[in-house]
Design a protein around this motif. Structure first.
Motif, short mmCIF file in Angstrom:
data_model
loop_
_atom_site.label_atom_id
_atom_site.label_comp_id
_atom_site.label_asym_id
_atom_site.label_seq_id
_atom_site.Cartn_x
_atom_site.Cartn_y
_atom_site.Cartn_z
N ALA A 90 38.01 27.25 48.79
CA ALA A 90 38.53 28.53 49.10
C ALA A 90 38.15 29.00 50.44
O ALA A 90 37.25 28.82 50.84
CB ALA A 90 38.63 29.41 48.04
N SER A 91 39.05 29.80 51.33
CA SER A 91 38.50 30.55 52.12
C SER A 91 38.17 31.80 52.00
O SER A 91 37.03 32.38 52.50
CB SER A 91 39.79 30.61 53.45
OG SER A 91 40.78 31.36 52.59
N VAL A 92 38.65 32.49 51.05
CA VAL A 92 38.06 33.72 50.24
C VAL A 92 38.52 33.73 48.87
O VAL A 92 39.52 33.22 48.46
CB VAL A 92 38.63 34.91 51.11
CG1 VAL A 92 39.95 35.02 51.11
CG2 VAL A 92 37.95 36.26 50.62
N LEU A 93 37.72 34.20 47.85
CA LEU A 93 37.96 34.34 46.71
C LEU A 93 38.19 35.84 46.13
O LEU A 93 37.33 36.82 46.56
CB LEU A 93 36.79 33.54 45.83
CG LEU A 93 37.03 33.70 44.35
CD1 LEU A 93 38.30 33.18 43.64
CD2 LEU A 93 35.89 33.23 43.56
N VAL A 94 39.27 36.14 45.62
CA VAL A 94 39.62 37.51 45.37
C VAL A 94 39.60 37.80 43.87
O VAL A 94 40.20 37.25 43.09
CB VAL A 94 40.94 37.96 46.19
CG1 VAL A 94 40.98 39.61 45.57
CG2 VAL A 94 40.76 37.70 47.66
N VAL A 95 39.09 38.85 43.45
CA VAL A 95 39.03 39.49 41.97
C VAL A 95 38.96 41.03 41.86
O VAL A 95 38.98 41.57 42.70
CB VAL A 95 37.96 38.86 41.23
CG1 VAL A 95 37.69 37.43 41.26
CG2 VAL A 95 36.64 39.67 41.64
N GLY A 96 39.71 41.39 40.98
CA GLY A 96 39.96 42.68 40.67
C GLY A 96 38.44 43.25 40.19
O GLY A 96 37.59 42.58 39.64
N SER A 97 38.12 44.77 40.24
CA SER A 97 36.87 45.26 39.82
C SER A 97 36.95 45.27 38.38
O SER A 97 35.67 44.89 37.70
CB SER A 97 36.96 46.58 40.39
OG SER A 97 37.81 47.63 39.82
#
Length: 271
Positions: A90-97
């Motif tokens: 991945a270039s960036v991995l995003v998650v919710g808090s």
């Protein structure tokens, strides 16, 4: 962008994870990368619900950005382990808090913290209500790893046509009573500001269009970063930092801002 590393977002059907998905869609559209929506399901009995939630998040992203390449996928396994594995490509991995849906186990704080600690790419934990205006704030210490955090922070600021606020927290010696010999506060502040300017010099030359503000804080790093980030659209921190201004980019500080920051937090691995 053929062959581009995707922006990967972990979802679980909860409102925080949907906000994370939309933030990830904005990021993917901004930088011209595909978006991969992943729901990690560790209970086979919930497979049907998992498919519905993953498809719903993906469809919301498509509506927000028509033309964006969006792939929805349900994966089996341990949420943290699977997301960390996905970070390799991945270039960036995003998650919710925090997760609050049927699959709330997937993105609870402990898992999000584990992902941010072990991922092989930058991780953005979407806290609060994301905003499209305001500066990018970055924590800086005097470690070599700090340059990695600065590289990403300047890139994010340039991509968003935003200003950048670089925060240098003063050493523990200044605000921990009775541990170190007393030092002159003005001398510490002057030294910290000079060092901060030196760390920023090369990046300012490389990104002349990014407006930069230096902020030397007489506070604990977590308190300083969260305070300065009140009007930020993104707060960038590293982890495994070292140096004379010890502690600013250590895991304890990254963990602190992940729990208290008023905006999305990007954690960059610097080790």
């Amino acid at each position: 962008m053929a062959g581009a590393r995707p922006v990967v977002v972990g979802v679980d059907g909860s409102p925080p994870s949907l906000r994370a998905a939309l933030w990830a869609a904005d990021e993917a559209a901004r930088v011209g990368r595909p978006l991969q929506v992943v729901l990690v399901n560790d209970a086979p009995s919930r497979e049907a619900r998992a498919e519905v939630d993953a498809d719903d998040a993906a469809e919301r992203c498509r509506r927000a950005h028509p033309g964006l390449a969006v792939l929805a996928e349900v994966a089996a396994g341990h949420p943290a382990q699977e997301l960390v594995r996905r970070s390799e490509g991945a270039s960036v991995l995003v998650v919710g808090s925090h997760g609050h849906g049927v699959f709330r186990e997937a993105l609870l704080g402990s898992v999000g913290t584990s992902v941010a600690t072990h991922a092989r790419c930058p991780v953005v934990v979407v806290r609060g209500t994301p905003r499209s205006e305001g500066p990018v704030t970055v924590g800086v210490d005097d470690s070599p790893g700090s340059q990695v955090a600065l590289r990403h922070a300047f890139r994010w600021a340039a991509d968003r046509r935003a200003g950048l606020v670089a925060v240098q927290a003063l050493p523990d010696a200044h605000f921990t009573a009775g541990v170190y010999p007393p030092l002159d506060p003005q001398e510490i502040r002057t030294r910290a500001d000079l060092h901060l300017a030196e760390q920023l010099a090369g990046w300012c030359s490389e990104h002349p269009d990014v407006r930069v503000h230096r902020h030397v804080a007489n506070q604990h790093p977590v308190e300083a970063l969260c305070s300065v980030a009140e009007d930020a659209q993104l707060l960038v921190v590293g982890h495994r930092g070292r140096g004379g201004f010890a502690g600013l980019l250590l895991g304890s500080v990254a963990g602190g801002v992940l729990h208290h920051a008023p905006c999305p937090v990007a954690v960059v691995r610097t080790g």
